[in-house]
Design an enzyme around this catalytic site. Structure first.
Site, PDB file in Angstrom:
ATOM      1  N   ILE A 150     -70.114 -27.316  37.354  1.00 52.97           N
ATOM      2  CA  ILE A 150     -69.192 -26.215  37.708  1.00 52.97           C
ATOM      3  C   ILE A 150     -67.795 -26.514  37.142  1.00 52.97           C
ATOM      4  O   ILE A 150     -67.247 -27.574  37.399  1.00 52.97           O
ATOM      5  CB  ILE A 150     -69.106 -26.049  39.245  1.00 52.97           C
ATOM      6  CG1 ILE A 150     -70.501 -25.748  39.820  1.00 52.97           C
ATOM      7  CG2 ILE A 150     -68.119 -24.960  39.622  1.00 52.97           C
ATOM      8  CD1 ILE A 150     -70.539 -25.650  41.340  1.00 52.97           C
ATOM      9  N   LYS A 219     -65.094 -36.074  46.068  1.00 50.37           N
ATOM     10  CA  LYS A 219     -64.824 -34.849  45.291  1.00 50.37           C
ATOM     11  C   LYS A 219     -63.623 -34.110  45.871  1.00 50.37           C
ATOM     12  O   LYS A 219     -62.759 -33.617  45.130  1.00 50.37           O
ATOM     13  CB  LYS A 219     -66.070 -33.955  45.292  1.00 50.37           C
ATOM     14  CG  LYS A 219     -67.229 -34.583  44.521  1.00 50.37           C
ATOM     15  CD  LYS A 219     -68.546 -33.875  44.782  1.00 50.37           C
ATOM     16  CE  LYS A 219     -69.708 -34.645  44.151  1.00 50.37           C
ATOM     17  NZ  LYS A 219     -71.019 -34.222  44.607  1.00 50.37           N
TER      18      LYS A 219
END
Ligand code: HSE
Length: 439
Positions: A150, A219
């Site tokens: 992504i 993340k």
């Protein structure tokens, strides 16, 4: 057309995917980069095994394709770093060892661009790496480190350069999402769903980081640094994993019009940041509730451009490799003009306990007339407005029920629970489960 030479150190699942794309798409990539992108060398301990999946020519491997000892591999990595003809190194060894950190810093000091998917080292040692990339005027590409395929990093850094991210909420660990989806959709218990995730290759053999919120926390720390400019310490994020989510919790969630997801959440609030990774009840009309299986999805709420969703594959060999290759093209095209992360550290990370959220509280109490009233009265006395009270599951001597609140603070809830204990010392059989509700 000049050559732009690339070396890969570590040719496992991700590194071999990078090699395949570089070899398959050399012409297209070179046109896009306006330089001839050449895969010049690979360092890996087990070349024959690594080359197998995608038929990577063994002559690209240092040592001519024979297995290497750790010492030999380290010597070859140093050779690649010292090779003046190499412009960029892809690090796909993984881990957070000093050995690896030093090789990455050496790469940057040698004025080579560095591209990595290694979220753990970026979240834990990112400051040293980003500072070194800046000092040495080279790119540190890390698109692949957050949600694999992504393009969330470039979107925040490039496409939203004229805006401000105000809120991040997302599903950033495919393994946990797969497990929770299986539990909800097929009624499986946690252990069975985890075993299936391992069989599907989503979870690691040791899935601790996946299910404990650690991988998602890495993340989120990277995204916070990029979007808000603050170097939050990964250890300061309040991480709760999915290990304690049971079928009963999913049933209550369903009754409340929600599903349960492991949510990475960060928000700017009054010049501060709150950030957390924990299971949350997500309302069915929130798009994140529809994201099932190993898919990742990040929702950004921006000041001017509003809400955006990024959905796709968060892991996988070629999926993650495609993000790494995009960073290679980007580095070749823009050379040292890539804006690396810069920190302002203006926004401080504060606890979310005093920030208002809607919560669901599940109580397991002794079953006697008046207990629901006692609990809900204690909640009301803390000025918490109740949204919904679930059906009571009468289970032998126990009453189990959920109370969904309107926005309130965790502090208020803790006080209400203390009041319940005071009024009826033996009424609570278990510690109430408190879970935020994402509207
Ligand atoms: N194991 C991770 C996941 C992918 O399940 O999403 C790599 O971070």
């Amino acid at each position: 057309m000049e050559n732009f030479n690339v070396a890969i150190i570590g040719c496992g699942t991700v590194g071999s995917g990078v090699a395949k794309i570089l070899l398959d798409m050399q012409n297209e990539l070179s046109v896009r980069a306006n330089q001839k992108i050449v895969l010049k060398s690979i360092v890996d301990i087990y070349p024959a095994k690594s080359a197998q999946t995608y038929n990577i020519p063994l002559n690209l491997f240092k040592g001519g394709g024979k297995d290497l000892s750790k010492e030999e591999a380290s010597k070859y990595i140093d050779e690649v770093i010292a090779d003046k003809s190499i412009n960029l190194i892809v690090e796909s060894i993984g881990g957070t060892s000093d050995f690896l950190l030093n090789k990455m810093l050496d790469t940057l000091k040698a004025k080579k661009h560095l591209v990595t998917a290694n979220k753990a080292i970026l979240a834990e040692q990112g400051k040293a790496l980003f500072n070194s990339a800046k000092e040495n005027n080279v790119c540190l590409g890390y698109e692949a480190s957050v949600c694999g395929a992504i393009p969330i990093i470039k979107s925040i850094r490039e496409s939203f350069a004229g805006d401000q991210v105000m809120e991040i909420s997302g599903i950033m660990n495919g393994t946990s999402n797969y497990i929770l989806s299986k539990m909800q959709e097929e009624g499986l218990d946690f252990a069975t769903a985890l075993k299936m995730a391992q069989e599907m290759g989503y979870a690691e053999a040791d899935p601790t980081l996946d299910i404990s919120g650690g991988d998602a926390g890495h993340k989120l720390a990277i995204l916070i640094k990029l979007a808000f400019g603050t170097d939050v310490k990964y250890n300061d994020l309040m991480l709760t994993g999915i290990q304690k989510v049971g079928k009963e919790d999913l049933d209550f969630a369903n009754e409340m019009g929600c599903t349960i997801k492991l949510i990475c959440y960060a928000r700017k609030i009054d010049g501060k940041i709150i950030a957390t990774v924990k299971p949350m009840m997500v309302k069915y009309d929130n798009f994140l509730s529809k994201v099932s299986g190993a898919t990742n999805c990040v929702q950004l709420v921006n000041k001017y451009s509003g809400t955006h969703y990024f959905i796709g594959k968060g892991a996988g060999s070629l999926e993650t490799a495609s993000s790494i290759v995009a960073d290679i093209v980007f580095s070749a095209r823009y050379n040292d003009r890539i804006q690396n992360i810069t920190e302002s550290d203006i926004l401080q990370l504060v606890s979310s306990d005093n920030v208002e959220f809607a919560y669901n509280i599940t109580f397991a109490t002794v079953d006697y007339p008046g207990i629901t009233g006692l609990v809900t009265t204690a909640i009301g006395e803390q000025h918490i407005n109740i949204d919904t009270v679930s059906h009571n599951r009468h289970n032998k001597e126990r009453a189990i029920f959920s109370v969904a609140t309107m926005p309130c603070t965790l502090e208020q809830i803790k006080k209400a629970i203390a009041q319940i204990r005071l009024k009826a010392p033996s009424a609570l059989i278990e510690e109430p489960k408190i879970i935020p509700i994402l509207k």
